[in-house]
Design a protein around this motif. Sequence first.
Motif, PDB file in Angstrom:
ATOM      1  N   LEU A   1       0.853  -1.190   0.000  1.00 24.56           N
ATOM      2  CA  LEU A   1       0.000   0.000   0.000  1.00 24.56           C
ATOM      3  C   LEU A   1       0.888   1.239   0.000  1.00 24.56           C
ATOM      4  O   LEU A   1       1.713   1.424   0.894  1.00 24.56           O
ATOM      5  N   HIS A   2       0.696   2.071  -1.014  1.00 29.86           N
ATOM      6  CA  HIS A   2       1.538   3.239  -1.235  1.00 29.86           C
ATOM      7  C   HIS A   2       0.843   4.514  -0.767  1.00 29.86           C
ATOM      8  O   HIS A   2      -0.365   4.655  -0.924  1.00 29.86           O
ATOM      9  N   GLY A   3       1.641   5.445  -0.266  1.00 29.42           N
ATOM     10  CA  GLY A   3       1.151   6.787   0.020  1.00 29.42           C
ATOM     11  C   GLY A   3       1.220   7.618  -1.247  1.00 29.42           C
ATOM     12  O   GLY A   3       1.713   7.177  -2.291  1.00 29.42           O
ATOM     13  N   LEU A   4       0.742   8.848  -1.157  1.00 26.69           N
ATOM     14  CA  LEU A   4       0.760   9.741  -2.317  1.00 26.69           C
ATOM     15  C   LEU A   4       2.173  10.059  -2.792  1.00 26.69           C
ATOM     16  O   LEU A   4       2.385  10.439  -3.936  1.00 26.69           O
ATOM     17  N   ASP A   5       3.159   9.873  -1.896  1.00 26.90           N
ATOM     18  CA  ASP A   5       4.554  10.119  -2.268  1.00 26.90           C
ATOM     19  C   ASP A   5       5.209   8.916  -2.943  1.00 26.90           C
ATOM     20  O   ASP A   5       6.388   8.951  -3.280  1.00 26.90           O
ATOM     21  N   GLY A   6       4.437   7.819  -3.143  1.00 23.30           N
ATOM     22  CA  GLY A   6       4.965   6.636  -3.807  1.00 23.30           C
ATOM     23  C   GLY A   6       5.647   5.638  -2.889  1.00 23.30           C
ATOM     24  O   GLY A   6       6.003   4.545  -3.315  1.00 23.30           O
ATOM     25  N   GLN A   7       5.868   6.004  -1.637  1.00 23.19           N
ATOM     26  CA  GLN A   7       6.511   5.112  -0.679  1.00 23.19           C
ATOM     27  C   GLN A   7       5.521   4.058  -0.177  1.00 23.19           C
ATOM     28  O   GLN A   7       4.331   4.319  -0.067  1.00 23.19           O
ATOM     29  N   ILE A   8       6.028   2.870   0.152  1.00 20.19           N
ATOM     30  CA  ILE A   8       5.192   1.811   0.724  1.00 20.19           C
ATOM     31  C   ILE A   8       5.118   2.019   2.234  1.00 20.19           C
ATOM     32  O   ILE A   8       6.149   2.089   2.908  1.00 20.19           O
ATOM     33  N   TYR A   9       3.883   2.125   2.749  1.00 22.98           N
ATOM     34  CA  TYR A   9       3.681   2.351   4.176  1.00 22.98           C
ATOM     35  C   TYR A   9       3.022   1.170   4.881  1.00 22.98           C
ATOM     36  O   TYR A   9       3.035   1.095   6.106  1.00 22.98           O
ATOM     37  N   ALA A  10       2.441   0.246   4.127  1.00 22.37           N
ATOM     38  CA  ALA A  10       1.783  -0.903   4.728  1.00 22.37           C
ATOM     39  C   ALA A  10       1.717  -2.031   3.714  1.00 22.37           C
ATOM     40  O   ALA A  10       1.866  -1.813   2.511  1.00 22.37           O
ATOM     41  N   ILE A  11       1.501  -3.220   4.224  1.00 22.41           N
ATOM     42  CA  ILE A  11       1.316  -4.408   3.394  1.00 22.41           C
ATOM     43  C   ILE A  11      -0.015  -5.027   3.796  1.00 22.41           C
ATOM     44  O   ILE A  11      -0.274  -5.226   4.982  1.00 22.41           O
ATOM     45  N   ALA A  12      -0.853  -5.325   2.802  1.00 22.04           N
ATOM     46  CA  ALA A  12      -2.144  -5.960   3.072  1.00 22.04           C
ATOM     47  C   ALA A  12      -2.106  -7.393   2.554  1.00 22.04           C
ATOM     48  O   ALA A  12      -1.527  -7.659   1.506  1.00 22.04           O
ATOM     49  N   GLN A  13      -2.733  -8.291   3.307  1.00 23.16           N
ATOM     50  CA  GLN A  13      -2.788  -9.692   2.914  1.00 23.16           C
ATOM     51  C   GLN A  13      -3.797 -10.396   3.796  1.00 23.16           C
ATOM     52  O   GLN A  13      -3.963 -10.035   4.957  1.00 23.16           O
ATOM     53  N   GLY A  14      -4.483 -11.395   3.241  1.00 18.89           N
ATOM     54  CA  GLY A  14      -5.312 -12.244   4.075  1.00 18.89           C
ATOM     55  C   GLY A  14      -6.703 -12.484   3.543  1.00 18.89           C
ATOM     56  O   GLY A  14      -7.081 -12.016   2.462  1.00 18.89           O
ATOM     57  N   ASN A  15      -7.478 -13.231   4.314  1.00 24.66           N
ATOM     58  CA  ASN A  15      -8.842 -13.571   3.951  1.00 24.66           C
ATOM     59  C   ASN A  15      -9.737 -12.350   4.051  1.00 24.66           C
ATOM     60  O   ASN A  15      -9.567 -11.511   4.935  1.00 24.66           O
ATOM     61  N   LEU A  16     -10.716 -12.278   3.153  1.00 16.82           N
ATOM     62  CA  LEU A  16     -11.623 -11.136   3.118  1.00 16.82           C
ATOM     63  C   LEU A  16     -12.868 -11.415   3.943  1.00 16.82           C
ATOM     64  O   LEU A  16     -13.363 -12.534   3.979  1.00 16.82           O
ATOM     65  N   ILE A  17     -13.371 -10.385   4.560  1.00 15.35           N
ATOM     66  CA  ILE A  17     -14.682 -10.410   5.195  1.00 15.35           C
ATOM     67  C   ILE A  17     -15.567  -9.534   4.331  1.00 15.35           C
ATOM     68  O   ILE A  17     -15.310  -8.344   4.176  1.00 15.35           O
ATOM     69  N   VAL A  18     -16.571 -10.128   3.727  1.00 14.90           N
ATOM     70  CA  VAL A  18     -17.440  -9.410   2.808  1.00 14.90           C
ATOM     71  C   VAL A  18     -18.675  -8.959   3.558  1.00 14.90           C
ATOM     72  O   VAL A  18     -19.401  -9.773   4.134  1.00 14.90           O
ATOM     73  N   LEU A  19     -18.912  -7.657   3.563  1.00 12.80           N
ATOM     74  CA  LEU A  19     -20.067  -7.078   4.241  1.00 12.80           C
ATOM     75  C   LEU A  19     -21.079  -6.592   3.221  1.00 12.80           C
ATOM     76  O   LEU A  19     -20.721  -6.223   2.112  1.00 12.80           O
ATOM     77  N   GLY A  20     -22.332  -6.546   3.610  1.00 17.68           N
ATOM     78  CA  GLY A  20     -23.369  -5.971   2.757  1.00 17.68           C
ATOM     79  C   GLY A  20     -23.633  -6.760   1.511  1.00 17.68           C
ATOM     80  O   GLY A  20     -22.983  -6.581   0.502  1.00 17.68           O
ATOM     81  N   LEU A  21     -24.598  -7.637   1.573  1.00 11.48           N
ATOM     82  CA  LEU A  21     -24.965  -8.412   0.401  1.00 11.48           C
ATOM     83  C   LEU A  21     -25.811  -7.582  -0.535  1.00 11.48           C
ATOM     84  O   LEU A  21     -26.703  -6.867  -0.105  1.00 11.48           O
ATOM     85  N   ARG A  22     -25.529  -7.685  -1.800  1.00 11.12           N
ATOM     86  CA  ARG A  22     -26.325  -6.984  -2.807  1.00 11.12           C
ATOM     87  C   ARG A  22     -27.336  -7.986  -3.344  1.00 11.12           C
ATOM     88  O   ARG A  22     -27.012  -9.090  -3.735  1.00 11.12           O
ATOM     89  N   ARG A  23     -28.581  -7.606  -3.344  1.00 13.98           N
ATOM     90  CA  ARG A  23     -29.631  -8.493  -3.823  1.00 13.98           C
ATOM     91  C   ARG A  23     -29.754  -8.387  -5.345  1.00 13.98           C
ATOM     92  O   ARG A  23     -29.690  -7.307  -5.894  1.00 13.98           O
ATOM     93  N   ARG A  24     -29.936  -9.529  -5.948  1.00 11.02           N
ATOM     94  CA  ARG A  24     -30.093  -9.563  -7.401  1.00 11.02           C
ATOM     95  C   ARG A  24     -31.508  -9.196  -7.767  1.00 11.02           C
ATOM     96  O   ARG A  24     -32.458  -9.604  -7.122  1.00 11.02           O
ATOM     97  N   ARG A  25     -31.626  -8.434  -8.826  1.00 10.35           N
ATOM     98  CA  ARG A  25     -32.948  -8.093  -9.361  1.00 10.35           C
ATOM     99  C   ARG A  25     -33.287  -9.063 -10.474  1.00 10.35           C
ATOM    100  O   ARG A  25     -32.444  -9.361 -11.320  1.00 10.35           O
ATOM    101  N   HIS A  26     -34.510  -9.530 -10.489  1.00 13.63           N
ATOM    102  CA  HIS A  26     -34.927 -10.464 -11.547  1.00 13.63           C
ATOM    103  C   HIS A  26     -35.843  -9.788 -12.523  1.00 13.63           C
ATOM    104  O   HIS A  26     -36.566  -8.949 -12.293  1.00 13.63           O
TER     105      HIS A  26
END
Length: 128
Positions: free
Chosen positions: A103-128
């Motif tokens: 994860l880069h800041g606006l200056d292009g430097q790396i400030y964090a690393i993200a990794q891992g399983n996702l938690i998905v919030l908010g289900l979107r309902r399908r329209r038929h």
Amino acid sequence: MAHIQGVRTNQLVGYGLVVGLDSTGDQTSQAPFTVQSPQKYVWRNWAVTVPANVTPQLKNVAAVAVHAVLPAFVKPGQTIDITVNSIANAKSLRGGSLLVTPLHGLDGQIYAIAQGNLIVLGLRRRRH
């Protein structure tokens, strides 16, 4: 209440891949960059060779934008929340895992690393 000059949060952004999706990933014929990413990162680093005339159809992979806010006074090793959004045509990221994503800041430097399983919030309902 006081505002200290120079003390602020920082916006971070990165580009990553979510893998392990149950056929809900990008349709790579419409999002070729989803195939190019593993070719340049994952397969090269893991010494996997794909013939030049083969275009893998990776229904279990999605290209994603990752963003976060780095709080002021954050300490090394401290965890932060990230947000992951599909940038192509994945139907769902549910059940997926984010591969290591700088994860880069606006200056292009790396400030964090993200990794891992996702938690998905908010289900979107399908329209038929």
